[in-house]
Enzyme design. Structure first.
Site, mmCIF file in Angstrom:
data_model
loop_
_atom_site.group_PDB
_atom_site.id
_atom_site.type_symbol
_atom_site.label_atom_id
_atom_site.label_comp_id
_atom_site.label_asym_id
_atom_site.label_seq_id
_atom_site.Cartn_x
_atom_site.Cartn_y
_atom_site.Cartn_z
ATOM 1 N N LYS A 1 1.030 -1.115 0.041
ATOM 2 C CA LYS A 1 -0.024 -0.152 0.033
ATOM 3 C C LYS A 1 0.788 1.412 -0.114
ATOM 4 O O LYS A 1 0.728 2.234 -0.877
ATOM 5 C CB LYS A 1 -1.054 -0.074 1.159
ATOM 6 C CG LYS A 1 -1.774 1.104 1.433
ATOM 7 C CD LYS A 1 -2.566 1.282 2.649
ATOM 8 C CE LYS A 1 -1.822 1.414 3.846
ATOM 9 N NZ LYS A 1 -2.717 1.309 5.136
ATOM 10 N N ARG B 1 -11.158 -0.754 15.749
ATOM 11 C CA ARG B 1 -11.414 -0.628 14.208
ATOM 12 C C ARG B 1 -12.273 -1.950 13.542
ATOM 13 O O ARG B 1 -13.370 -1.965 14.338
ATOM 14 C CB ARG B 1 -9.984 -0.383 13.307
ATOM 15 C CG ARG B 1 -10.254 0.304 12.188
ATOM 16 C CD ARG B 1 -8.758 0.470 11.529
ATOM 17 N NE ARG B 1 -8.214 -0.588 10.704
ATOM 18 C CZ ARG B 1 -7.170 -0.713 9.980
ATOM 19 N NH1 ARG B 1 -6.624 0.197 9.729
ATOM 20 N NH2 ARG B 1 -6.925 -1.957 9.231
#
Length: 361
Positions: A36, A134
């Site tokens: 990423k 999360r």
């Protein structure tokens, strides 16, 4: 052309060797390398795909994974989707992703339908929230977890490959023996109650790797997903440097477009800057102020460090960064290049920006 990010592939390979030795050889974990922060840079992906100890190439963006699915498979690697998928992208998940992190039953049900259309059994990693708040089923909701597992096992085109956790990224909760062992216990409960064998218990990201050298990674954790540890050599739990790694595989270079003596304190009523923030200025008298042709659109100013320690970053706007070069004894001129090391946030923005050139060493 500038600005430019210089990528030293030999240093990046050194980092990959070091983290793979720790993760695979010492930790007995499979290794997923995260692309990423590199925006799936082709040369970096090729380096990763060629490494014998990497099992999975992972990213949070389908577009990035799609760009290297073929090369990953050619080298015997699997692709892994890190961000829990949107329902609108499930067709591409089935097409490009071998292992998908996921946490919503409704999405898993739709993924099952999409996989059935494609004649594929889609592997998933069911995410468990161990307190970072999360993604994932909350670890205290055991009934919900087991109900989800039961429903998943009834889906013909979904294969429950394992469970995973993410820590540190949102709530800054540090992986410890206790919370990761809690994940292992949930995995074992799933295996016993539902009569299945989970092939993977993924113990998090670059904030978990430090536990291996401390001998505190719980038995049963058999996978780590590493991004920052690979590109910058950082243990992100305590921001320490990992053995055998370097933090200068990526160097940002930017060109000075103006160099003038000016006051350090702006003159007039102070409002807000271009980003709606009200800045604070310290009166340091007249200083040599250099402007480099890069700004907040391309880099995180708080995540860049001048290699020349005499230079100080004063601030910036969308397209400009202001440097104090007063203490460089007149060593810089318009047209000169200034070099910076980058932190994770800075590297992420630079590699994503189409306005920053790439050069490979």
């Amino acid at each position: 052309m500038y600005p430019k990010i210089k990528i030293d592939l030999s240093k990046l390979k050194k980092n990959l060797d070091a983290v793979s030795e720790t993760t695979v050889d010492k930790g007995n974990c499979s290794l997923a390398i995260v692309t990423k922060v590199l925006c799936a840079d082709p040369k970096a992906v090729e380096l990763i795909a060629n490494h014998p100890k990497v099992e999975l190439i992972a990213d949070s963006r389908i577009k990035n994974i799609a760009s290297y699915t073929d090369i990953a498979h050619e080298h015997g690697k699997k692709t892994m989707l890190l961000r829990i998928p949107m329902q609108s992208e499930l067709e591409d998940v089935v097409r490009y992703v071998d292992l998908c992190q996921i946490s919503e039953l409704s999405t898993i049900s739709l993924l099952n339908e999409e996989a059935k259309k494609a004649g594929k059994v889609q592997k998933i990693l069911l995410m468990i929230d161990m307190g970072d708040l999360r993604e994932g089923f909350f670890f205290g909701d055991k009934a919900l977890i087991h109900d989800a597992v039961k429903r998943i096992l009834d889906m013909e085109n979904i294969y429950l490959y394992g469970v995973g956790v993410n820590l540190t990224c949102y709530g800054a909760i540090i992986p410890k023996f206790d919370n990761l062992n809690g994940l292992v216990e949930i995995a074992r409960e799933i295996e016993i109650e539902h009569g299945v064998k989970l092939e993977m218990i993924s113990g998090g990201n670059s904030s978990s790797i430090y536990l291996i050298d401390k001998g505190e990674l719980p038995e049963g954790i058999n996978n780590l997903r590493l991004g920052e540890a690979f590109v910058l050599g950082n243990d992100t739990a305590y921001e320490t440097k990992l053995p055998g790694t370097t933090d200068d595989a990526f160097i940002l270079e930017a060109e000075i477009v103006e160099l003038k003596k000016k006051p350090s304190l702006p003159i007039g009523e102070v409002g807000v800057d271009a980003f709606g923030q009200k800045p604070y200025y310290e009166d340091r008298g007249i200083m040599d102020r250099a402007i480099i042709a890069i700004g907040k659109q391309d880099v995180d100013i708080d995540s860049m460090t001048p290699i020349d320690e005499r230079i100080e970053i004063m601030g910036g706007s969308s397209d400009h960064i202001i440097l104090d070069v007063t203490h460089t004894d007149g060593g810089y001129h318009v047209g000169d290049i200034v070099s910076f090391k980058l932190g994770y946030g800075g590297l992420l923005k630079v590699m994503t920006s189409p306005y920053v050139e790439k050069e490979y060493n």
